[in-house]
Design a protein around this motif. Structure first.
Motif, mmCIF file in Angstrom:
data_model
loop_
_atom_site.group_PDB
_atom_site.id
_atom_site.type_symbol
_atom_site.label_atom_id
_atom_site.label_comp_id
_atom_site.label_asym_id
_atom_site.label_seq_id
_atom_site.Cartn_x
_atom_site.Cartn_y
_atom_site.Cartn_z
ATOM 1 N N LEU A 193 109.976 51.065 24.074
ATOM 2 C CA LEU A 193 108.627 50.615 24.388
ATOM 3 C C LEU A 193 107.672 51.613 23.745
ATOM 4 O O LEU A 193 107.627 52.783 24.139
ATOM 5 C CB LEU A 193 108.430 50.568 25.907
ATOM 6 C CG LEU A 193 107.205 49.828 26.410
ATOM 7 C CD1 LEU A 193 107.311 48.342 26.110
ATOM 8 C CD2 LEU A 193 107.052 50.036 27.906
ATOM 9 N N ASN A 223 104.456 53.113 23.398
ATOM 10 C CA ASN A 223 103.245 53.208 24.217
ATOM 11 C C ASN A 223 102.095 53.822 23.411
ATOM 12 O O ASN A 223 101.454 54.786 23.843
ATOM 13 C CB ASN A 223 103.546 54.037 25.471
ATOM 14 C CG ASN A 223 102.510 53.862 26.555
ATOM 15 O OD1 ASN A 223 101.804 52.864 26.589
ATOM 16 N ND2 ASN A 223 102.410 54.843 27.431
ATOM 17 N N TRP A 239 100.835 50.348 26.860
ATOM 18 C CA TRP A 239 101.758 49.795 27.846
ATOM 19 C C TRP A 239 101.714 50.528 29.187
ATOM 20 O O TRP A 239 102.534 50.238 30.062
ATOM 21 C CB TRP A 239 103.187 49.786 27.300
ATOM 22 C CG TRP A 239 103.382 48.827 26.162
ATOM 23 C CD1 TRP A 239 103.720 49.136 24.882
ATOM 24 C CD2 TRP A 239 103.256 47.406 26.203
ATOM 25 N NE1 TRP A 239 103.807 48.000 24.124
ATOM 26 C CE2 TRP A 239 103.516 46.922 24.912
ATOM 27 C CE3 TRP A 239 102.931 46.489 27.213
ATOM 28 C CZ2 TRP A 239 103.478 45.565 24.594
ATOM 29 C CZ3 TRP A 239 102.895 45.138 26.900
ATOM 30 C CH2 TRP A 239 103.164 44.685 25.606
ATOM 31 N N LEU A 246 101.792 48.372 32.288
ATOM 32 C CA LEU A 246 103.111 47.790 32.506
ATOM 33 C C LEU A 246 104.061 48.797 33.140
ATOM 34 O O LEU A 246 104.816 48.460 34.064
ATOM 35 C CB LEU A 246 103.682 47.289 31.174
ATOM 36 C CG LEU A 246 105.092 46.715 31.225
ATOM 37 C CD1 LEU A 246 105.144 45.464 32.081
ATOM 38 C CD2 LEU A 246 105.597 46.430 29.819
#
Length: 194
Positions: A135, A137, A142, A145
């Protein structure tokens, strides 16, 4: 360690308001080409999807696009890729992207990006695969999330080990090294049975 030869990148099909996300997608495309890692993505020429595909191609990298026919037919498909697979549905697209990729990276995106990301994380939770999921970021995109994931863990709906189903990287230059640190696959499964 199994060498990562193909990376599936999930990202937005729209252009972001923050141009640094465009720069990040270009940098990742170039890094993939320089490290001889094939890009697998959703096959569009629009948004960040188009940016990363064009950047990878411009650096002499290989790009495989997988797009559903209904999107291809409204001229969203990228026609200058190494390979473009036109498939019958979104479900077939996601499975083919999974099958053709050794790992996944998630750049900023919208609802489709969330859908694809959570499906891969859920499949990992269900032990249908153990491919690396990164992920990215970038600029804390993010973070909401990640906060939601912590909330779900605290509420008891998600086990704490879910934090280990993906790796968070904050900067683009961390992506390739993070992929190289992932452990060798311990199990495989035929996701078509799920």
């Amino acid at each position: 360690m199994t060498k990562i030869s193909s990376l599936c990148v999930y990202c937005g099909s729209r252009m972001p308001t923050d141009p640094s996300h465009i720069d990040a997608a270009k940098a990742l495309g170039q890094a993939l080409a320089e490290n001889d890692i094939r890009l697998v993505y959703g096959g569009g020429h629009v948004g960040l999807m188009g940016v990363i595909a064009d950047a990878t191609l411009a650096a002499n990298g290989q790009v495989i696009g997988i797009i559903p026919r209904h999107l291809h037919d409204i001229e969203v498909g990228h026609e200058k890729l190494t390979e473009l697979h036109v498939v019958d549905s979104m479900h077939v697209r996601k499975e083919k992207m999974f099958q053709m990729s050794d790992a996944f990276a998630v750049l900023p995106g919208g609802l489709g990006t969330l859908d694809e990301t959570f499906e891969m994380i859920t499949w990992r939770q269900l032990r249908l695969h153990d491919k690396p999921i990164l992920l990215v970021n970038h600029k804390k995109y993010w973070q909401p999330l990640l906060d939601l994931m912590e909330h779900m863990i605290e509420a008891g709906f998600v086990e704490a080990e879910a934090r280990e189903f993906f790796t968070v990287v904050e900067r683009l230059e961390e992506i390739i090294p993070a992929l190289m640190k992932e452990p060798e696959a311990e199990f495989k499964a035929d996701i078509s049975k799920f």
